[in-house]
Design a protein around this motif. Structure first.
Motif, PDB file in Angstrom:
ATOM      1  N   HIS A 189      39.547  63.229  22.686  1.00  0.00           N
ATOM      2  CA  HIS A 189      39.650  64.217  21.591  1.00  0.00           C
ATOM      3  C   HIS A 189      39.401  63.479  20.225  1.00  0.00           C
ATOM      4  CE1 HIS A 189      41.447  66.413  24.782  1.00  0.00           C
ATOM      5  NE2 HIS A 189      40.753  67.350  24.289  1.00  0.00           N
ATOM      6  N   PRO A 190      38.250  62.912  19.868  1.00  0.00           N
ATOM      7  CA  PRO A 190      38.351  62.127  18.771  1.00  0.00           C
ATOM      8  C   PRO A 190      38.231  63.065  17.454  1.00  0.00           C
ATOM      9  CG  PRO A 190      36.088  62.181  19.700  1.00  0.00           C
ATOM     10  CD  PRO A 190      37.020  62.907  20.783  1.00  0.00           C
ATOM     11  N   LEU A 191      38.892  62.673  16.534  1.00  0.00           N
ATOM     12  CA  LEU A 191      38.942  63.181  15.264  1.00  0.00           C
ATOM     13  C   LEU A 191      37.577  63.039  14.652  1.00  0.00           C
ATOM     14  CD1 LEU A 191      42.046  62.007  13.634  1.00  0.00           C
ATOM     15  CD2 LEU A 191      41.681  64.366  14.294  1.00  0.00           C
ATOM     16  N   PRO A 192      37.190  64.358  13.685  1.00  0.00           N
ATOM     17  CA  PRO A 192      35.742  64.290  13.097  1.00  0.00           C
ATOM     18  C   PRO A 192      35.860  63.170  12.146  1.00  0.00           C
ATOM     19  CG  PRO A 192      36.895  66.512  12.995  1.00  0.00           C
ATOM     20  CD  PRO A 192      37.725  65.554  13.709  1.00  0.00           C
TER      21      PRO A 192
ATOM     22  N   GLU B 166      28.324  53.778  15.192  1.00  0.00           N
ATOM     23  CA  GLU B 166      28.128  55.076  15.669  1.00  0.00           C
ATOM     24  C   GLU B 166      27.544  55.848  14.278  1.00  0.00           C
ATOM     25  OE1 GLU B 166      28.065  59.294  16.571  1.00  0.00           O
ATOM     26  OE2 GLU B 166      29.889  58.565  15.100  1.00  0.00           O
ATOM     27  N   TYR B 167      26.432  56.610  14.626  1.00  0.00           N
ATOM     28  CA  TYR B 167      25.725  57.223  13.446  1.00  0.00           C
ATOM     29  C   TYR B 167      26.722  57.949  12.394  1.00  0.00           C
ATOM     30  CZ  TYR B 167      22.514  59.999  10.260  1.00  0.00           C
ATOM     31  OH  TYR B 167      21.575  60.398   9.593  1.00  0.00           O
ATOM     32  N   ASP B 168      27.248  59.160  13.072  1.00  0.00           N
ATOM     33  CA  ASP B 168      28.272  59.883  12.309  1.00  0.00           C
ATOM     34  C   ASP B 168      29.314  59.436  11.628  1.00  0.00           C
ATOM     35  OD1 ASP B 168      26.495  62.216  12.973  1.00  0.00           O
ATOM     36  OD2 ASP B 168      27.678  62.713  14.857  1.00  0.00           O
ATOM     37  N   THR B 169      30.054  58.363  12.321  1.00  0.00           N
ATOM     38  CA  THR B 169      31.170  57.575  11.487  1.00  0.00           C
ATOM     39  C   THR B 169      30.423  56.784  10.397  1.00  0.00           C
ATOM     40  OG1 THR B 169      32.013  57.250  13.612  1.00  0.00           O
ATOM     41  CG2 THR B 169      32.518  55.573  12.071  1.00  0.00           C
TER      42      THR B 169
ATOM     43  N   ARG C 158      27.785  57.432   8.600  1.00  0.00           N
ATOM     44  CA  ARG C 158      27.416  58.465   7.748  1.00  0.00           C
ATOM     45  C   ARG C 158      28.581  58.864   6.843  1.00  0.00           C
ATOM     46  NH1 ARG C 158      23.528  63.579   8.596  1.00  0.00           N
ATOM     47  NH2 ARG C 158      22.948  63.723   6.122  1.00  0.00           N
ATOM     48  N   ALA C 159      29.785  59.234   7.395  1.00  0.00           N
ATOM     49  CA  ALA C 159      30.814  59.810   6.711  1.00  0.00           C
ATOM     50  C   ALA C 159      31.480  58.922   5.937  1.00  0.00           C
ATOM     51  CB  ALA C 159      31.786  60.206   7.933  1.00  0.00           C
ATOM     52  N   LEU C 160      31.182  57.592   6.010  1.00  0.00           N
ATOM     53  CA  LEU C 160      31.958  56.375   5.194  1.00  0.00           C
ATOM     54  C   LEU C 160      30.874  56.408   3.880  1.00  0.00           C
ATOM     55  CD1 LEU C 160      32.694  53.843   7.851  1.00  0.00           C
ATOM     56  CD2 LEU C 160      34.231  54.896   6.089  1.00  0.00           C
ATOM     57  N   GLY C 161      29.780  56.962   3.726  1.00  0.00           N
ATOM     58  CA  GLY C 161      28.765  56.761   2.791  1.00  0.00           C
ATOM     59  C   GLY C 161      29.282  57.579   1.398  1.00  0.00           C
ATOM     60  N   LYS C 162      29.225  56.585   0.314  1.00  0.00           N
ATOM     61  CA  LYS C 162      29.819  57.150  -1.194  1.00  0.00           C
ATOM     62  C   LYS C 162      31.237  56.824  -1.082  1.00  0.00           C
ATOM     63  CE  LYS C 162      25.623  59.978  -1.878  1.00  0.00           C
ATOM     64  NZ  LYS C 162      25.148  61.029  -1.933  1.00  0.00           N
ATOM     65  N   SER C 163      31.807  56.697   0.168  1.00  0.00           N
ATOM     66  CA  SER C 163      33.469  56.530  -0.069  1.00  0.00           C
ATOM     67  C   SER C 163      33.895  55.261  -0.649  1.00  0.00           C
ATOM     68  CB  SER C 163      34.048  56.542   1.422  1.00  0.00           C
ATOM     69  OG  SER C 163      33.673  55.296   2.098  1.00  0.00           O
ATOM     70  N   ARG C 164      32.982  54.345  -0.840  1.00  0.00           N
ATOM     71  CA  ARG C 164      33.407  52.924  -1.278  1.00  0.00           C
ATOM     72  C   ARG C 164      34.219  51.995  -0.534  1.00  0.00           C
ATOM     73  NH1 ARG C 164      34.752  53.977  -7.876  1.00  0.00           N
ATOM     74  NH2 ARG C 164      32.814  54.927  -8.423  1.00  0.00           N
TER      75      ARG C 164
ATOM     76  N   ILE D 129      37.174  63.660   8.629  1.00  0.00           N
ATOM     77  CA  ILE D 129      38.812  63.691   8.442  1.00  0.00           C
ATOM     78  C   ILE D 129      39.295  62.405   8.325  1.00  0.00           C
ATOM     79  CG2 ILE D 129      40.606  64.555   9.687  1.00  0.00           C
ATOM     80  CD1 ILE D 129      39.434  66.852   8.587  1.00  0.00           C
ATOM     81  N   VAL D 130      38.504  61.415   9.399  1.00  0.00           N
ATOM     82  CA  VAL D 130      39.240  60.163   9.245  1.00  0.00           C
ATOM     83  C   VAL D 130      39.107  59.284   8.112  1.00  0.00           C
ATOM     84  CG1 VAL D 130      39.167  57.845  10.289  1.00  0.00           C
ATOM     85  CG2 VAL D 130      39.153  59.972  11.760  1.00  0.00           C
ATOM     86  N   VAL D 131      37.827  59.762   7.381  1.00  0.00           N
ATOM     87  CA  VAL D 131      37.491  58.856   5.970  1.00  0.00           C
ATOM     88  C   VAL D 131      38.571  59.618   4.949  1.00  0.00           C
ATOM     89  CG1 VAL D 131      35.638  58.915   4.361  1.00  0.00           C
ATOM     90  CG2 VAL D 131      35.174  58.522   6.558  1.00  0.00           C
ATOM     91  N   ARG D 132      38.801  60.817   5.065  1.00  0.00           N
ATOM     92  CA  ARG D 132      39.647  61.462   4.073  1.00  0.00           C
ATOM     93  C   ARG D 132      40.940  60.827   4.171  1.00  0.00           C
ATOM     94  NH1 ARG D 132      40.800  67.478   4.677  1.00  0.00           N
ATOM     95  NH2 ARG D 132      43.046  66.922   5.335  1.00  0.00           N
ATOM     96  N   MET D 133      41.288  60.534   5.408  1.00  0.00           N
ATOM     97  CA  MET D 133      42.764  60.063   5.918  1.00  0.00           C
ATOM     98  C   MET D 133      42.866  58.489   5.088  1.00  0.00           C
ATOM     99  SD  MET D 133      44.707  59.604   9.395  1.00  0.00           S
ATOM    100  CE  MET D 133      43.485  58.557  10.174  1.00  0.00           C
TER     101      MET D 133
END
Length: 331
Positions: free
Chosen positions: A32-35, A57-60, A62-68, A38-42
């Motif tokens: 049950h991987p976390l979205p 992995e593409y979604d991983t 992409r979620a890191l984009g602009k997070s620095r 959510i992980v980036v926010r954490m």
């Protein structure tokens, strides 16, 4: 849905000043991987500024984009053969998994980890002939894409790629059966400005040897430190790290930058795997490196990635049941 996270260790930002650099491994072998968002926010809420991935992995990404957040993107061992034999495959991989995310999604990709511990003795030499050619082809692809100054190639290696003829750090050298290959790889990394990435696990020292002194695995000091020609070692991490430093020095690479790709302690799955020991080890490690003191042989800041963010219940338990319980967070 609201998620709340409890740190098994203290929040990284609170205990590790910037003298040393602490990141975390983000593995995804869970039922049950976390979205990813959510992980980036954490990561951001806990001041973790670097993350090491085991794939692309593409979604991983992409979620890191602009997070620095600084990213080390991974290439699984199963892909090494394809990338080693084809420049085209390497160029396609870099275009899809590095260039696109940097240019379109503004992901701060800094490293490509080519393979993961490919020279483990348990692999029986499966990746001996493909790891270096794959590294070289990925580097050529980064060069063609104009990203070679921004993104560096590395290869996370298990600490079993070196050993000590004397059981002391000063006797350190690369494992005899892969010594020539290791020197080829290290020389290549020096030429392209890539770091030597090593995974160090004091827990495994304890797990593999019933007579291993428990206190030597932690950072509280020991009553009988190991003396190496008048240099004293109070924990196995420093001793292991300096065995690598000696191996590099012995072969003419004394200034090689080192990254600790994985370090941590499991919370379950063995008599020495519990939350109390995990907290003691992880907090002890971060306090140990926080002042930028380094090790006896290599003073200065240490660059490291804690293993791992969250437990992964789909991992193989062949090495031991503890493999599924490395998470520094529970939720």
């Amino acid at each position: 849905m609201e998620w709340s996270f409890v740190a098994v260790i203290l929040a990284v930002a609170l205990v590790c000043p910037r003298a040393s650099s602490i990141g975390a491994n983000w593995g995804t072998q869970a039922s049950h991987p976390l979205p990813p968002e959510i992980v980036v926010r954490m990561l951001r809420e806990n001041g973790i500024q670097k993350v090491k991935l085991f794939d692309a992995e593409y979604d991983t990404l992409r979620a890191l984009g602009k997070s620095r957040i600084e990213v080390m993107v991974g290439i699984p061992n199963e892909m090494l053969s394809t990338l080693a034999s084809s420049h085209k495959a390497a160029e396609k991989w870099v275009s899809k998994n590095v260039s696109t995310h940097i240019n379109t999604d503004n992901v701060n990709i800094r490293y490509v980890a080519v393979g993961n511990e490919p020279f483990l003795s348990t692999y029986n030499g499966s990746y001996l002939n493909t790891t270096f050619p794959a590294m070289r082809n990925i580097q050529i692809a980064l060069l063609k894409a104009g990203l070679h100054n921004q993104v560096k190639v590395t290869c996370p290696l298990n600490a079993d790629v070196y050993d000590s003829s004397t059981t002391l750090p000063s006797g350190g050298d690369f494992r005899a059966d892969i010594r020539d290959l290791m020197i080829t790889i290290v020389k290549f990394l020096v030429e392209i400005g890539g770091p030597f990435t090593v995974n160090i696990y004091p827990f495994i020292s304890l797990y593999n040897d019933a007579n291993f002194p428990v206190d030597y695995a932690f950072f509280d000091g020991v009553s009988q430190p190991v003396s190496d020609g008048g240099t004293f070692y109070y924990n196995v991490f420093d001793a292991n790290y300096d065995t690598l430093v000696h191996a590099l020095e012995k072969n003419g690479f004394g200034n090689m930058p080192i990254i600790v790709g994985e370090i941590g302690w499991p919370t379950d799955g063995d008599r020495n795997a519990n939350v109390e020991y995990a907290r003691k080890f992880n907090q002890g490690f971060m306090a140990h490196i926080a002042g930028g003191r380094g090790t006896p042989r290599r003073p200065g800041p240490i660059d490291a990635y804690l293993f791992s963010l969250i437990d992964e219940d789909a991992k193989s338990v062949q090495p031991g049941y503890f493999e599924r319980h490395w998470g520094i967070f529970t939720f």
